[in-house]
Design a protein around this motif. Structure first.
Motif, PDB file in Angstrom:
ATOM      1  N   ALA A 600       7.813 -82.220 -57.409  1.00 37.60           N
ATOM      2  CA  ALA A 600       7.719 -80.880 -57.981  1.00 37.60           C
ATOM      3  C   ALA A 600       8.157 -79.822 -56.971  1.00 37.60           C
ATOM      4  O   ALA A 600       8.873 -78.866 -57.310  1.00 37.60           O
ATOM      5  CB  ALA A 600       6.294 -80.616 -58.449  1.00 37.60           C
ATOM      6  N   LYS A 601       7.739 -79.959 -55.744  1.00 37.06           N
ATOM      7  CA  LYS A 601       8.059 -78.967 -54.722  1.00 37.06           C
ATOM      8  C   LYS A 601       9.556 -78.880 -54.448  1.00 37.06           C
ATOM      9  O   LYS A 601      10.063 -77.827 -54.025  1.00 37.06           O
ATOM     10  CB  LYS A 601       7.299 -79.286 -53.438  1.00 37.06           C
ATOM     11  CG  LYS A 601       5.796 -79.065 -53.557  1.00 37.06           C
ATOM     12  CD  LYS A 601       5.069 -79.518 -52.300  1.00 37.06           C
ATOM     13  CE  LYS A 601       3.559 -79.336 -52.440  1.00 37.06           C
ATOM     14  NZ  LYS A 601       2.814 -79.826 -51.244  1.00 37.06           N
ATOM     15  N   SER A 602      10.269 -79.962 -54.677  1.00 34.98           N
ATOM     16  CA  SER A 602      11.709 -79.973 -54.403  1.00 34.98           C
ATOM     17  C   SER A 602      12.549 -79.645 -55.633  1.00 34.98           C
ATOM     18  O   SER A 602      13.776 -79.648 -55.556  1.00 34.98           O
ATOM     19  CB  SER A 602      12.122 -81.345 -53.855  1.00 34.98           C
ATOM     20  OG  SER A 602      11.937 -82.345 -54.856  1.00 34.98           O
ATOM     21  N   ASP A 604      13.734 -77.367 -59.204  1.00 38.63           N
ATOM     22  CA  ASP A 604      13.891 -76.025 -59.762  1.00 38.63           C
ATOM     23  C   ASP A 604      13.040 -75.841 -61.012  1.00 38.63           C
ATOM     24  O   ASP A 604      12.683 -74.716 -61.362  1.00 38.63           O
ATOM     25  CB  ASP A 604      15.358 -75.772 -60.129  1.00 38.63           C
ATOM     26  CG  ASP A 604      16.275 -75.937 -58.941  1.00 38.63           C
ATOM     27  OD1 ASP A 604      16.032 -75.269 -57.917  1.00 38.63           O
ATOM     28  OD2 ASP A 604      17.225 -76.744 -59.029  1.00 38.63           O
ATOM     29  N   LEU A 605      12.719 -76.938 -61.681  1.00 37.72           N
ATOM     30  CA  LEU A 605      11.925 -76.908 -62.909  1.00 37.72           C
ATOM     31  C   LEU A 605      11.075 -78.165 -62.956  1.00 37.72           C
ATOM     32  O   LEU A 605      11.554 -79.258 -62.633  1.00 37.72           O
ATOM     33  CB  LEU A 605      12.838 -76.861 -64.146  1.00 37.72           C
ATOM     34  CG  LEU A 605      12.162 -76.952 -65.508  1.00 37.72           C
ATOM     35  CD1 LEU A 605      11.382 -75.677 -65.815  1.00 37.72           C
ATOM     36  CD2 LEU A 605      13.181 -77.227 -66.610  1.00 37.72           C
ATOM     37  N   VAL A 606       9.813 -78.011 -63.387  1.00 39.22           N
ATOM     38  CA  VAL A 606       8.914 -79.144 -63.538  1.00 39.22           C
ATOM     39  C   VAL A 606       8.555 -79.282 -65.014  1.00 39.22           C
ATOM     40  O   VAL A 606       8.123 -78.309 -65.643  1.00 39.22           O
ATOM     41  CB  VAL A 606       7.630 -78.966 -62.709  1.00 39.22           C
ATOM     42  CG1 VAL A 606       6.709 -80.170 -62.890  1.00 39.22           C
ATOM     43  CG2 VAL A 606       7.965 -78.753 -61.237  1.00 39.22           C
ATOM     44  N   THR A 652       2.012 -75.451 -57.203  1.00 33.68           N
ATOM     45  CA  THR A 652       3.243 -75.427 -56.403  1.00 33.68           C
ATOM     46  C   THR A 652       4.027 -74.148 -56.633  1.00 33.68           C
ATOM     47  O   THR A 652       4.917 -73.819 -55.835  1.00 33.68           O
ATOM     48  CB  THR A 652       4.144 -76.634 -56.743  1.00 33.68           C
ATOM     49  OG1 THR A 652       4.607 -76.522 -58.099  1.00 33.68           O
ATOM     50  CG2 THR A 652       3.413 -77.945 -56.536  1.00 33.68           C
ATOM     51  N   LYS A 654       6.189 -73.639 -58.946  1.00 30.79           N
ATOM     52  CA  LYS A 654       7.472 -73.887 -59.605  1.00 30.79           C
ATOM     53  C   LYS A 654       7.358 -73.659 -61.115  1.00 30.79           C
ATOM     54  O   LYS A 654       6.279 -73.850 -61.703  1.00 30.79           O
ATOM     55  CB  LYS A 654       7.924 -75.327 -59.339  1.00 30.79           C
ATOM     56  CG  LYS A 654       8.266 -75.576 -57.878  1.00 30.79           C
ATOM     57  CD  LYS A 654       9.377 -74.627 -57.398  1.00 30.79           C
ATOM     58  CE  LYS A 654       9.745 -74.830 -55.942  1.00 30.79           C
ATOM     59  NZ  LYS A 654      10.597 -76.007 -55.726  1.00 30.79           N
ATOM     60  N   LEU A 656       6.969 -74.280 -64.769  1.00 36.66           N
ATOM     61  CA  LEU A 656       6.322 -75.480 -65.303  1.00 36.66           C
ATOM     62  C   LEU A 656       6.277 -75.427 -66.823  1.00 36.66           C
ATOM     63  O   LEU A 656       5.841 -74.433 -67.412  1.00 36.66           O
ATOM     64  CB  LEU A 656       4.902 -75.584 -64.740  1.00 36.66           C
ATOM     65  CG  LEU A 656       4.003 -76.711 -65.271  1.00 36.66           C
ATOM     66  CD1 LEU A 656       4.593 -78.079 -64.937  1.00 36.66           C
ATOM     67  CD2 LEU A 656       2.603 -76.573 -64.666  1.00 36.66           C
TER      68      LEU A 656
END
Length: 879
Positions: A600-602, A604-606, A652, A654, A656
């Motif tokens: 998730a941290k790496s 652009d979208l989760v 995170t 990001k 989501l």
């Protein structure tokens, strides 16, 4: 005889013309196509012995060669596609199809499914012209029970909580299944389970339900009435439970007074599987002391066909029927009446004609690209956008990296729900996202299981055939019997990755070998199977879900192992039906969500894909986890392991998206407050992954609407076992819902003009036309579901409002459409405390819009407008 001649004769025997081979020698009019179905049925029944008659009243009806009657198996499942007959097109689960609010499309699905049933029948038609298990033309669908409580595990099979919506969708599906030919039925549909049946699963064979006369007429019977009086369904299935003290399959009130006398039903009634035995079983309803007494009571009350069940060794009570007749408990004329109804059905299917009807259908007309397109279309229409804060969806541009996380992200189980066929090319959500974004880096990490740690297939290098681990894999032995008995039909060495059955139904297998533990700690084991299984590690029985029913399970067990140590392992499994793939899965001690968080941290979208599956909500199953009981649920919350990971992912920062895949409402209160976008995808069928990805990308504007209320908590509801409708469903629930019945967002916006009424004073016929102009005021084309609700300010019994009409319409950007509904006396009626439906003078309020006129903090009210009318006439309506 030459080999070529043998092959030619075999092909002839299995062809559509096979029954004509002995037509000249068959006595009577059974194969006389100039006689009426009733004449043909009456004649063949008159030629049978009592023993032959008794055996024909079971779902496994044997052949009667001397009379030219082929073998026929009545048991076929078609809830959302041809089920349990191998490869077939799998459509969204029934609750998902209900979310489309699209009767025309559901009718198209029904027509497609009936074509596949005809194809499957031809593919494996017996030499005498008959059918085998799951290959016939009598379809035990749709399920139109009211989904009165979201805790019911089988609610996924229904069309939701509203009687009117359920009835209209049921009619549409039945029309598609049965077809429009005036002489022949394409297949025969079955409205089930009649009536007042919706859990709990754990007590369904003993439950005695006492609905009020009001609730019976107002909620539990209308959808059944509609499918009989309007849909002309040709079969009805009676229930496991008792109603008002009498087993449903022995209820004269239900089957004779209501179904046949009040509604004019002319078809046949089949028992739910094992329900006939419930009448007399000591461990069930035990309404009579003996089997002959119970079966006599059921057939006299109107039950025509007995379905056996694994719980009672598939008995269809033929001996009990003979005994009942010979001892005077059951008139033979009553047996004949039931048999004639059954043979009329078989005649109408064309099974005794020289040439089968619907000759344009071939044995290859299933799982076709055209059918897949229909499946994808209805999956797209079933998607409900629950929340879209800040316009996160549709996804803007092309994300470079997408993290797809969660237990349902790459799960076929989450596509198919229960009562399903086998999709030949299932498209999971992960598959769909990868196909839609081929240039993106799509990273998949399961992160967690549905109700416990993430489970993955046991790797090949951890399994050995022998104790010395000189050969990788497992030894498998196949047995002809269902309990590792009967003759051994073969053995081989196989890798774990895909363990395939040899044989068909009612077989079993045993895999043995050695397991090498890669690390020390607690492991979880499960056999990912369609039927019962056991797993032994060392001398411990780790998990036992041998079971007796149909429902697949997610039951697992744990054991502590030492790194590097070798353990004897044994897996035992049973197979019923044409379902074959098995897989040993485990959770290892080091399994955690760390990899999911890193992904998730790496990204652009989760996209977190969670929810439930038919492995944990369904029909009489073993599930050992907080919030679940016997296939039902005790909590509406997202399972704790998923909730914990979802919160970590959200932290995170990001973008989501939460994609829910489930067959019943979830109380995702935390997600509603914290996650910007939430999609309800249900169990979306074989093409479901494409539908989810298309919604995320904005390839279509979502327009699905909830067919059930999403409550905030189970504590808002009465006791699950209480069948009173007070406080249940949007019609009687006065609290604040998380997402109301009829809710669903769009990527465009709609506006409603003031409604126009043909009259504001309605007479005894109840007739009034309601018209409204609906305009797409948004920036793109899209569908709107126009919903008309009726409320009676003077209504008693707590009724708030009722859906009276609906229509799904497509509007281009800037387009205006005039939508007109005609209301009648039934749509404007009320039910009194005695169960009498009346058109009653008084004020009526109408609401017409894209949802109900209700809201809560953070949830905008649906676009719509109101109108008033007054009923000045009165009338008592037929039951």
């Amino acid at each position: 005889m030459t080999d070529k001649l043998k092959i030619a004769l075999a092909l002839l025997a299995s062809s559509a013309l096979a029954p004509t081979a002995t037509a000249q020698s068959v006595p009577g009019t059974l194969r006389d196509s100039t006689a009426t179905p009733e004449q043909r049925a009456r004649d063949i029944v008159s030629r049978m012995t009592l023993e032959e008659k008794a055996r024909q009243l079971g779902h496994t009806a044997p052949a009667i060669p001397r009379l030219g009657v082929p073998e026929y198996n009545w048991w076929n499942e078609g809830l959302h596609g041809v089920a349990r007959a191998g490869i077939a097109t799998v459509f969204p689960q029934a609750i998902g199809m209900a979310a489309t609010w699209d009767t025309a499309l559901l009718n198209r699905v029904g027509a497609t499914v009936s074509t596949e049933f005809r194809a499957k029948f031809l593919e494996r038609r017996l030499p005498d012209g008959g059918s085998e298990f799951y290959r016939g033309l009598t379809v035990w669908s749709p399920n139109i029970n009211i989904f009165r409580d979201p805790r019911w595990g089988r609610g996924q099979e229904t069309y939701g909580e509203d009687p009117y919506l359920s009835g209209r969708l049921g009619i549409a599906y039945i029309d598609g299944l049965q077809g429009t030919d005036p002489r022949f039925s394409k297949v025969i549909a079955t409205s089930k389970h009649f009536a007042v049946h919706s859990g709990p699963e754990s007590n369904r064979h003993r439950e005695d339900v006492y609905p009020s006369a009001y609730d019976l007429e107002d909620t539990y019977l209308p959808a059944f009435r509609a499918t009989v009086t309007e849909g002309k369904v040709q079969s009805v299935m009676c229930v496991y439970n008792a109603v008002n003290g009498v087993p449903g399959c022995a209820s004269t009130m239900l089957m004779e007074d209501t179904l046949r006398q009040s509604w004019g039903f002319k078809g046949y009634v089949v028992s739910d599987c094992g329900a006939a035995a419930n009448i007399y079983r000591p461990d069930a309803l035990h309404y009579t002391k003996t089997a002959p007494e119970g079966i006599a009571l059921g057939i006299k009350a109107g039950m025509d066909l007995i379905c056996g069940d694994y719980r009672n060794n598939m008995t269809t009570d033929a001996d009990s029927i003979v005994t009942a007749v010979n001892t005077g408990l059951l008139p033979q004329a009553t047996v004949d009446r039931a048999l004639e109804r059954l043979f009329v059905a078989r005649v109408r299917l064309g099974l005794f004609d020289a040439k089968l009807p619907f000759a344009d259908i071939t044995a290859k007309d299933y799982d076709t690209p055209a059918n897949h397109a229909v499946s994808r279309k209805i999956a797209e229409e079933s998607m409900v956008l629950l929340k879209n804060e800040g316009g996160l969806l549709p996804i803007k541009g092309e994300p470079r990296t997408i993290a797809v996380i969660g237990p349902n992200a790459d799960s076929v189980d989450a596509l198919v729900g229960n009562y399903y066929g086998t999709p030949s090319r299932p498209v999971t959500v992960l598959d769909g996202i990868r196909a839609r974004y081929p240039n993106a880096k799509v990273v998949h990490v399961q992160g967690t299981g549905l109700i416990g740690p993430a489970e993955v297939p046991v790797p090949d290098d951890a399994l050995c055939v022998d104790a010395a681990c000189s050969t990788k894999g497992l030894k498998v032995e196949y047995f002809a019997g269902a309990n590792l008995d009967g003759s051994m039909t073969g053995s081989e060495t196989t890798a774990n990755a895909r363990l395939e059955w040899r044989g068909d139904r009612e077989t079993s297998a045993r895999w043995t070998g050695t397991l090498v533990a890669p690390e020390s700690g607690e492991y979880g084991f499960r056999f990912a199977s369609e039927n019962g299984y056991r797993v032994f590690v060392g001398d411990k029985l780790v998990v036992d879900d041998w079971g007796v029913g149909d429902a697949p399970s997610i039951l697992s067990g744990t054991i502590t192992l030492e790194k590097g140590r070798r353990y004897p392992i044994r897996i035992e499994g049973v197979q019923r039906g044409a379902r074959s793939t098995q897989q040993l899965v485990w959770s290892v001690p080091s399994a955690a969500g760390d990899q999911a968080l890193a992904a998730a941290k790496s990204a652009d979208l989760v996209v977190f894909v969670g929810g439930l599956s038919a492995r944990i909500e369904g029909e009489e199953m073993k599930v050992q986890a907080p919030g679940f009981a016997g296939g039902d649920r005790t909590s509406l919350d997202l399972p704790a392991p998923q909730q914990a990971l979802l919160e970590q992912l959200n932290a995170t920062g990001k973008p989501l998206v939460l994609v829910l895949m489930n067959g019943s409402a979830l109380a995702v209160n935390w997600a509603d407050k914290n996650v910007p976008a939430i999609v309800e995808a249900w169990y979306p069928g074989g093409e479901g992954g494409h539908a989810v990805a298309g919604l995320l990308a904005g390839d279509f504007s979502p327009a699905g609407r909830l067919p059930v209320t999403f409550y905030k908590s189970a504590t808002q509801l009465p006791a699950f076992s209480d069948y009173s409708m007070k406080g249940r469903t949007y019609r009687y629930f006065s609290g604040e819902a998380l997402y109301p019945f009829g809710h669903g967002l769009s990527y465009t916006s709609f506006a409603y003009a003031a409604p126009s009424l043909s009259t504001t004073r309605v007479g005894a016929d109840g007739k009034v036309d309601v018209s409204v102009a609906v305009r797409n005021i948004g920036a793109r084309d899209g569908d709107e579901v126009v919903q008309l609700y009726v409320s009676h300010p003077r209504a008693r019994n707590g009724l708030i409002r009722s859906l009276a009409r609906f229509e799904r319409v497509h509007l281009k950007k800037g387009e205006t459409r005039q939508v007109t509904f005609t209301l009648d006396a039934r749509a404007l009626s009320l039910v009194d405390a005695k169960g009498v439906r009346r058109l009653t003078p008084g004020p009526v309020k109408l609401w017409i819009g894209g949802g109900q006129p209700v809201t809560r903090a953070g949830l905008p009210i649906a676009a719509g407008s109101a109108a008033d009318l007054t009923v000045v006439g009165q009338a008592v309506l037929p039951r």
